[in-house]
Design a protein around this motif. Structure first.
Motif, PDB file in Angstrom:
ATOM      1  N   ARG A  13       0.842  -1.194   0.000  1.00 34.87           N
ATOM      2  CA  ARG A  13       0.000   0.000   0.000  1.00 34.87           C
ATOM      3  C   ARG A  13       0.871   1.236   0.000  1.00 34.87           C
ATOM      4  O   ARG A  13       1.904   1.266   0.657  1.00 34.87           O
ATOM      5  CB  ARG A  13      -0.869   0.038   1.261  1.00 34.87           C
ATOM      6  N   TYR A  14       0.435   2.246  -0.750  1.00 37.93           N
ATOM      7  CA  TYR A  14       1.036   3.562  -0.593  1.00 37.93           C
ATOM      8  C   TYR A  14       0.450   4.175   0.657  1.00 37.93           C
ATOM      9  O   TYR A  14      -0.721   3.961   0.978  1.00 37.93           O
ATOM     10  CB  TYR A  14       0.709   4.479  -1.771  1.00 37.93           C
ATOM     11  N   ALA A  15       1.250   4.955   1.350  1.00 37.89           N
ATOM     12  CA  ALA A  15       0.791   5.687   2.524  1.00 37.89           C
ATOM     13  C   ALA A  15       1.287   7.123   2.392  1.00 37.89           C
ATOM     14  O   ALA A  15       1.959   7.475   1.428  1.00 37.89           O
ATOM     15  CB  ALA A  15       1.332   5.029   3.797  1.00 37.89           C
ATOM     16  N   GLY A  16       0.952   7.952   3.351  1.00 36.36           N
ATOM     17  CA  GLY A  16       1.454   9.318   3.362  1.00 36.36           C
ATOM     18  C   GLY A  16       0.875  10.177   2.256  1.00 36.36           C
ATOM     19  O   GLY A  16      -0.247   9.968   1.788  1.00 36.36           O
ATOM     20  N   SER A  17       1.665  11.144   1.816  1.00 36.11           N
ATOM     21  CA  SER A  17       1.211  12.132   0.828  1.00 36.11           C
ATOM     22  C   SER A  17       0.746  11.483  -0.472  1.00 36.11           C
ATOM     23  O   SER A  17      -0.281  11.868  -1.035  1.00 36.11           O
ATOM     24  CB  SER A  17       2.335  13.120   0.522  1.00 36.11           C
ATOM     25  N   LEU A  18       1.491  10.527  -0.962  1.00 31.29           N
ATOM     26  CA  LEU A  18       1.147   9.881  -2.227  1.00 31.29           C
ATOM     27  C   LEU A  18      -0.240   9.239  -2.157  1.00 31.29           C
ATOM     28  O   LEU A  18      -1.011   9.319  -3.105  1.00 31.29           O
ATOM     29  CB  LEU A  18       2.204   8.845  -2.595  1.00 31.29           C
ATOM     30  N   ALA A  19      -0.575   8.629  -1.046  1.00 33.65           N
ATOM     31  CA  ALA A  19      -1.884   8.005  -0.884  1.00 33.65           C
ATOM     32  C   ALA A  19      -3.003   9.043  -0.879  1.00 33.65           C
ATOM     33  O   ALA A  19      -4.142   8.738  -1.214  1.00 33.65           O
ATOM     34  CB  ALA A  19      -1.928   7.189   0.408  1.00 33.65           C
ATOM     35  N   ARG A  20      -2.666  10.283  -0.512  1.00 32.90           N
ATOM     36  CA  ARG A  20      -3.652  11.372  -0.502  1.00 32.90           C
ATOM     37  C   ARG A  20      -3.686  12.120  -1.838  1.00 32.90           C
ATOM     38  O   ARG A  20      -4.385  13.103  -1.982  1.00 32.90           O
ATOM     39  CB  ARG A  20      -3.358  12.337   0.637  1.00 32.90           C
ATOM     40  N   GLY A  21      -2.864  11.667  -2.802  1.00 32.38           N
ATOM     41  CA  GLY A  21      -2.837  12.300  -4.105  1.00 32.38           C
ATOM     42  C   GLY A  21      -2.009  13.567  -4.160  1.00 32.38           C
ATOM     43  O   GLY A  21      -2.164  14.381  -5.059  1.00 32.38           O
ATOM     44  N   ILE A  22      -1.106  13.722  -3.196  1.00 27.60           N
ATOM     45  CA  ILE A  22      -0.257  14.909  -3.122  1.00 27.60           C
ATOM     46  C   ILE A  22       1.163  14.520  -3.535  1.00 27.60           C
ATOM     47  O   ILE A  22       1.733  13.572  -2.995  1.00 27.60           O
ATOM     48  CB  ILE A  22      -0.249  15.479  -1.686  1.00 27.60           C
TER      49      ILE A  22
END
Length: 75
Positions: free
Chosen positions: A5-14
């Protein structure tokens, strides 16, 4: 690996200079570090990871997934 899973900013589309990844399963850590060392210059981003065994992930899944995440692999 049973899931990633991506987490952090990348997971929020940032867009960010850091890629945070959650990996669940039995992983050869030395091999993973070698792959990350090769991928970071290509991606021009720092790659951070957290490894969980299946048992660890299942026991703490609710708290691990409290943060925004994006499933990228599920076997």
């Amino acid at each position: 690996v049973s899931q990633s899973r991506y987490a952090g900013s990348l997971a929020r589309g940032i867009d960010s200079n850091i890629i945070d990844i959650i990996i669940v399963g039995d992983v050869n850590k030395e091999y993973l570090i070698n792959l990350i060392d090769k991928a970071e210059p290509i991606a021009a981003k720092k790659i951070r990871y957290v490894l969980y065994t299946e048992t660890e992930f299942n026991q703490h899944q609710n708290s691990i997934l409290e943060e925004e995440h994006l499933l990228i692999w599920n076997s």
